[in-house]
Design a protein around this motif. Structure first.
Motif, PDB file in Angstrom:
ATOM      1  N   SER A   1       0.831  -1.205   0.000  1.00  0.00           N
ATOM      2  CA  SER A   1       0.000   0.000   0.000  1.00  0.00           C
ATOM      3  C   SER A   1       0.863   1.251   0.000  1.00  0.00           C
ATOM      4  O   SER A   1       0.583   2.223  -0.725  1.00  0.00           O
ATOM      5  N   ASP A   2       1.921   1.240   0.800  1.00  0.00           N
ATOM      6  CA  ASP A   2       2.806   2.401   0.869  1.00  0.00           C
ATOM      7  C   ASP A   2       3.518   2.618  -0.459  1.00  0.00           C
ATOM      8  O   ASP A   2       3.677   3.755  -0.927  1.00  0.00           O
ATOM      9  N   GLY A   3       3.971   1.524  -1.082  1.00  0.00           N
ATOM     10  CA  GLY A   3       4.645   1.649  -2.372  1.00  0.00           C
ATOM     11  C   GLY A   3       3.733   2.221  -3.436  1.00  0.00           C
ATOM     12  O   GLY A   3       4.139   3.101  -4.215  1.00  0.00           O
ATOM     13  N   LEU A   4       2.493   1.747  -3.469  1.00  0.00           N
ATOM     14  CA  LEU A   4       1.560   2.242  -4.474  1.00  0.00           C
ATOM     15  C   LEU A   4       1.204   3.710  -4.221  1.00  0.00           C
ATOM     16  O   LEU A   4       1.264   4.546  -5.121  1.00  0.00           O
TER      17      LEU A   4
ATOM     18  N   PHE B   1      10.186   6.079 -10.578  1.00  0.00           N
ATOM     19  CA  PHE B   1      11.217   5.053 -10.397  1.00  0.00           C
ATOM     20  C   PHE B   1      12.138   5.392  -9.229  1.00  0.00           C
ATOM     21  O   PHE B   1      12.486   4.528  -8.418  1.00  0.00           O
ATOM     22  N   ALA B   2      12.539   6.668  -9.142  1.00  0.00           N
ATOM     23  CA  ALA B   2      13.385   7.085  -8.026  1.00  0.00           C
ATOM     24  C   ALA B   2      12.655   6.899  -6.698  1.00  0.00           C
ATOM     25  O   ALA B   2      13.244   6.463  -5.700  1.00  0.00           O
ATOM     26  N   GLY B   3      11.368   7.215  -6.680  1.00  0.00           N
ATOM     27  CA  GLY B   3      10.588   7.023  -5.464  1.00  0.00           C
ATOM     28  C   GLY B   3      10.461   5.561  -5.086  1.00  0.00           C
ATOM     29  O   GLY B   3      10.472   5.209  -3.902  1.00  0.00           O
ATOM     30  N   MET B   4      10.353   4.680  -6.088  1.00  0.00           N
ATOM     31  CA  MET B   4      10.245   3.254  -5.814  1.00  0.00           C
ATOM     32  C   MET B   4      11.521   2.717  -5.166  1.00  0.00           C
ATOM     33  O   MET B   4      11.473   2.002  -4.159  1.00  0.00           O
ATOM     34  N   VAL B   5      12.680   3.059  -5.727  1.00  0.00           N
ATOM     35  CA  VAL B   5      13.945   2.563  -5.191  1.00  0.00           C
ATOM     36  C   VAL B   5      14.205   3.119  -3.794  1.00  0.00           C
ATOM     37  O   VAL B   5      14.544   2.378  -2.853  1.00  0.00           O
ATOM     38  N   ALA B   6      14.026   4.422  -3.649  1.00  0.00           N
ATOM     39  CA  ALA B   6      14.272   5.038  -2.347  1.00  0.00           C
ATOM     40  C   ALA B   6      13.302   4.527  -1.296  1.00  0.00           C
ATOM     41  O   ALA B   6      13.682   4.252  -0.154  1.00  0.00           O
ATOM     42  N   GLY B   7      12.051   4.381  -1.683  1.00  0.00           N
ATOM     43  CA  GLY B   7      11.053   3.910  -0.734  1.00  0.00           C
ATOM     44  C   GLY B   7      11.277   2.473  -0.305  1.00  0.00           C
ATOM     45  O   GLY B   7      11.089   2.119   0.864  1.00  0.00           O
ATOM     46  N   ALA B   8      11.669   1.600  -1.251  1.00  0.00           N
ATOM     47  CA  ALA B   8      11.921   0.201  -0.910  1.00  0.00           C
ATOM     48  C   ALA B   8      13.085   0.081   0.071  1.00  0.00           C
ATOM     49  O   ALA B   8      13.024  -0.685   1.043  1.00  0.00           O
ATOM     50  N   CYS B   9      14.158   0.839  -0.180  1.00  0.00           N
ATOM     51  CA  CYS B   9      15.300   0.813   0.743  1.00  0.00           C
ATOM     52  C   CYS B   9      14.910   1.356   2.113  1.00  0.00           C
ATOM     53  O   CYS B   9      15.287   0.801   3.159  1.00  0.00           O
ATOM     54  N   SER B  10      14.147   2.438   2.122  1.00  0.00           N
ATOM     55  CA  SER B  10      13.718   3.027   3.387  1.00  0.00           C
ATOM     56  C   SER B  10      12.818   2.083   4.170  1.00  0.00           C
ATOM     57  O   SER B  10      12.956   1.928   5.398  1.00  0.00           O
ATOM     58  N   MET B  11      11.899   1.419   3.488  1.00  0.00           N
ATOM     59  CA  MET B  11      10.997   0.479   4.150  1.00  0.00           C
ATOM     60  C   MET B  11      11.775  -0.691   4.737  1.00  0.00           C
ATOM     61  O   MET B  11      11.512  -1.124   5.862  1.00  0.00           O
ATOM     62  N   ALA B  12      12.732  -1.226   3.967  1.00  0.00           N
ATOM     63  CA  ALA B  12      13.494  -2.378   4.435  1.00  0.00           C
ATOM     64  C   ALA B  12      14.316  -2.030   5.671  1.00  0.00           C
ATOM     65  O   ALA B  12      14.303  -2.773   6.676  1.00  0.00           O
TER      66      ALA B  12
ATOM     67  N   ALA C   1      10.894  -9.614   7.804  1.00  0.00           N
ATOM     68  CA  ALA C   1      10.070  -8.404   7.731  1.00  0.00           C
ATOM     69  C   ALA C   1      10.665  -7.389   6.764  1.00  0.00           C
ATOM     70  O   ALA C   1       9.940  -6.759   5.978  1.00  0.00           O
ATOM     71  N   ALA C   2      11.997  -7.229   6.784  1.00  0.00           N
ATOM     72  CA  ALA C   2      12.646  -6.278   5.889  1.00  0.00           C
ATOM     73  C   ALA C   2      12.500  -6.703   4.430  1.00  0.00           C
ATOM     74  O   ALA C   2      12.199  -5.877   3.555  1.00  0.00           O
ATOM     75  N   GLY C   3      12.718  -7.981   4.163  1.00  0.00           N
ATOM     76  CA  GLY C   3      12.598  -8.471   2.791  1.00  0.00           C
ATOM     77  C   GLY C   3      11.183  -8.362   2.261  1.00  0.00           C
ATOM     78  O   GLY C   3      10.965  -7.945   1.106  1.00  0.00           O
ATOM     79  N   VAL C   4      10.219  -8.736   3.083  1.00  0.00           N
ATOM     80  CA  VAL C   4       8.823  -8.657   2.662  1.00  0.00           C
ATOM     81  C   VAL C   4       8.415  -7.209   2.412  1.00  0.00           C
ATOM     82  O   VAL C   4       7.712  -6.898   1.448  1.00  0.00           O
ATOM     83  N   SER C   5       8.871  -6.303   3.275  1.00  0.00           N
ATOM     84  CA  SER C   5       8.522  -4.889   3.121  1.00  0.00           C
ATOM     85  C   SER C   5       9.081  -4.321   1.819  1.00  0.00           C
ATOM     86  O   SER C   5       8.373  -3.626   1.073  1.00  0.00           O
ATOM     87  N   ALA C   6      10.370  -4.597   1.539  1.00  0.00           N
ATOM     88  CA  ALA C   6      10.985  -4.068   0.323  1.00  0.00           C
ATOM     89  C   ALA C   6      10.330  -4.635  -0.929  1.00  0.00           C
ATOM     90  O   ALA C   6      10.033  -3.906  -1.884  1.00  0.00           O
ATOM     91  N   LEU C   7      10.103  -5.948  -0.945  1.00  0.00           N
ATOM     92  CA  LEU C   7       9.512  -6.583  -2.118  1.00  0.00           C
ATOM     93  C   LEU C   7       8.086  -6.099  -2.356  1.00  0.00           C
ATOM     94  O   LEU C   7       7.702  -5.778  -3.486  1.00  0.00           O
TER      95      LEU C   7
ATOM     96  N   ALA D   1       4.579  -0.230  -6.030  1.00  0.00           N
ATOM     97  CA  ALA D   1       5.038   0.898  -6.845  1.00  0.00           C
ATOM     98  C   ALA D   1       4.978   0.589  -8.332  1.00  0.00           C
ATOM     99  O   ALA D   1       4.880   1.505  -9.162  1.00  0.00           O
ATOM    100  N   ALA D   2       5.051  -0.691  -8.687  1.00  0.00           N
ATOM    101  CA  ALA D   2       5.024  -1.059 -10.099  1.00  0.00           C
ATOM    102  C   ALA D   2       3.673  -0.756 -10.749  1.00  0.00           C
ATOM    103  O   ALA D   2       3.604  -0.567 -11.969  1.00  0.00           O
ATOM    104  N   VAL D   3       2.607  -0.693  -9.962  1.00  0.00           N
ATOM    105  CA  VAL D   3       1.277  -0.442 -10.531  1.00  0.00           C
ATOM    106  C   VAL D   3       1.187   0.933 -11.187  1.00  0.00           C
ATOM    107  O   VAL D   3       0.851   1.031 -12.378  1.00  0.00           O
ATOM    108  N   PRO D   4       1.464   2.028 -10.487  1.00  0.00           N
ATOM    109  CA  PRO D   4       1.401   3.330 -11.164  1.00  0.00           C
ATOM    110  C   PRO D   4       2.486   3.509 -12.218  1.00  0.00           C
ATOM    111  O   PRO D   4       2.259   4.194 -13.233  1.00  0.00           O
ATOM    112  N   LEU D   5       3.662   2.910 -12.011  1.00  0.00           N
ATOM    113  CA  LEU D   5       4.726   3.039 -13.005  1.00  0.00           C
ATOM    114  C   LEU D   5       4.319   2.415 -14.335  1.00  0.00           C
ATOM    115  O   LEU D   5       4.474   3.021 -15.400  1.00  0.00           O
ATOM    116  N   LEU D   6       3.801   1.199 -14.283  1.00  0.00           N
ATOM    117  CA  LEU D   6       3.406   0.518 -15.516  1.00  0.00           C
ATOM    118  C   LEU D   6       2.169   1.146 -16.147  1.00  0.00           C
ATOM    119  O   LEU D   6       2.026   1.145 -17.377  1.00  0.00           O
TER     120      LEU D   6
END
Length: 231
Positions: free
Chosen positions: A59-62, A87-98, A146-152, A158-163
């Motif tokens: 939800s946060d990624g989207l 794309f920048a938001g997706m990468v930064a957000g995934a790292c931050s979440m993890a 938890a970190a892996g699941v959050s990042a993935l 995030a892929a939904v709005p990007l695509l």
């Protein structure tokens, strides 16, 4: 007074102990249960550890990526700017979440381990030598999981709005498709979280959908005001 004949007609204790006349209901019940494994109840509290990270991450990624793309789209109409920002938001957000989830869950794990040690010491002082903590080690939260699941899950969301915005050149259509697909994905995420967690489905879907749309609307509106002000 009972006669001798009446006593003679009654079966003896020896006849009552005939194995063929012993009721076998209980015996059959026991035999019916042999070989049947007891149904294992699902520990929804244990499941909530990774379910919270997965649903929250998706939800946060989207919402984050869609809001960022709409914020940029409020002042820049070209598709390249929206895709790069997303794309920048997706990468930064995934790292931050993890990282955030790892630190948070590890702190929770340290607290639980310390409490279990104190409980064990108290039992030993009271003369109870049983070690109940050994059987509960698998219930401790897993920071790496938890970190892996959050990042993935963040990247999946995030892929939904990007695509949805990558192949549409018309500005108005791009925003409409982005909002529509993001709303649909938010409902799906809310439904999945409710089903896996045995929670009310409608309430979960509405909560996730309304929160996501509100975040996107606020981001777009504020960015639009800043763009109109020429800042």
């Amino acid at each position: 007074m009972a006669s001798i004949t009446e006593y003679g007609n009654q079966p003896s204790m020896k006849e009552n102990t005939n194995p063929d006349q012993i009721p076998r209901n209980n015996h059959n019940d026991v035999e019916g249960q042999i070989g049947q494994e007891p149904k294992e109840e699902i520990d929804y509290l244990q499941r909530a550890q990774w379910l919270r990270a997965a649903v929250l991450g998706a939800s946060d990624g989207l919402v984050s990526t869609a809001s960022l793309m709409m914020g940029v789209g409020a002042v820049r109409t070209d598709v390249t700017s929206m895709i790069i920002s997303g794309f920048a938001g997706m990468v930064a957000g995934a790292c931050s979440m993890a990282i955030g989830e790892f630190v948070s869950v590890y702190s929770q794990r340290d607290i639980e381990v310390s409490q279990k040690k104190r409980n064990s010491e108290n039992r030993i002082k009271n003369g109870d030598l049983s070690d109940e903590d050994e059987s509960n080690k698998d219930k401790l939260p897993n920071p790496l999981q938890a970190a892996g699941v959050s990042a993935l899950s963040f990247m999946i969301g995030a892929a939904v709005p990007l695509l949805s915005a990558s192949f549409i050149q018309v500005y108005g259509v791009r925003l409409g498709v982005l909002i529509a697909l993001s709303s649909l994905a938010l409902v799906v995420f809310g439904w999945v979280g409710a089903v896996l967690g045995k929670a009310p489905v409608k309430r979960s879907c509405l909560r996730v959908l309304i929160g996501g749309l509100l975040a996107m609307a606020i981001t777009y509106g504020l960015s639009r005001l800043i763009g109109l002000a020429g800042l």
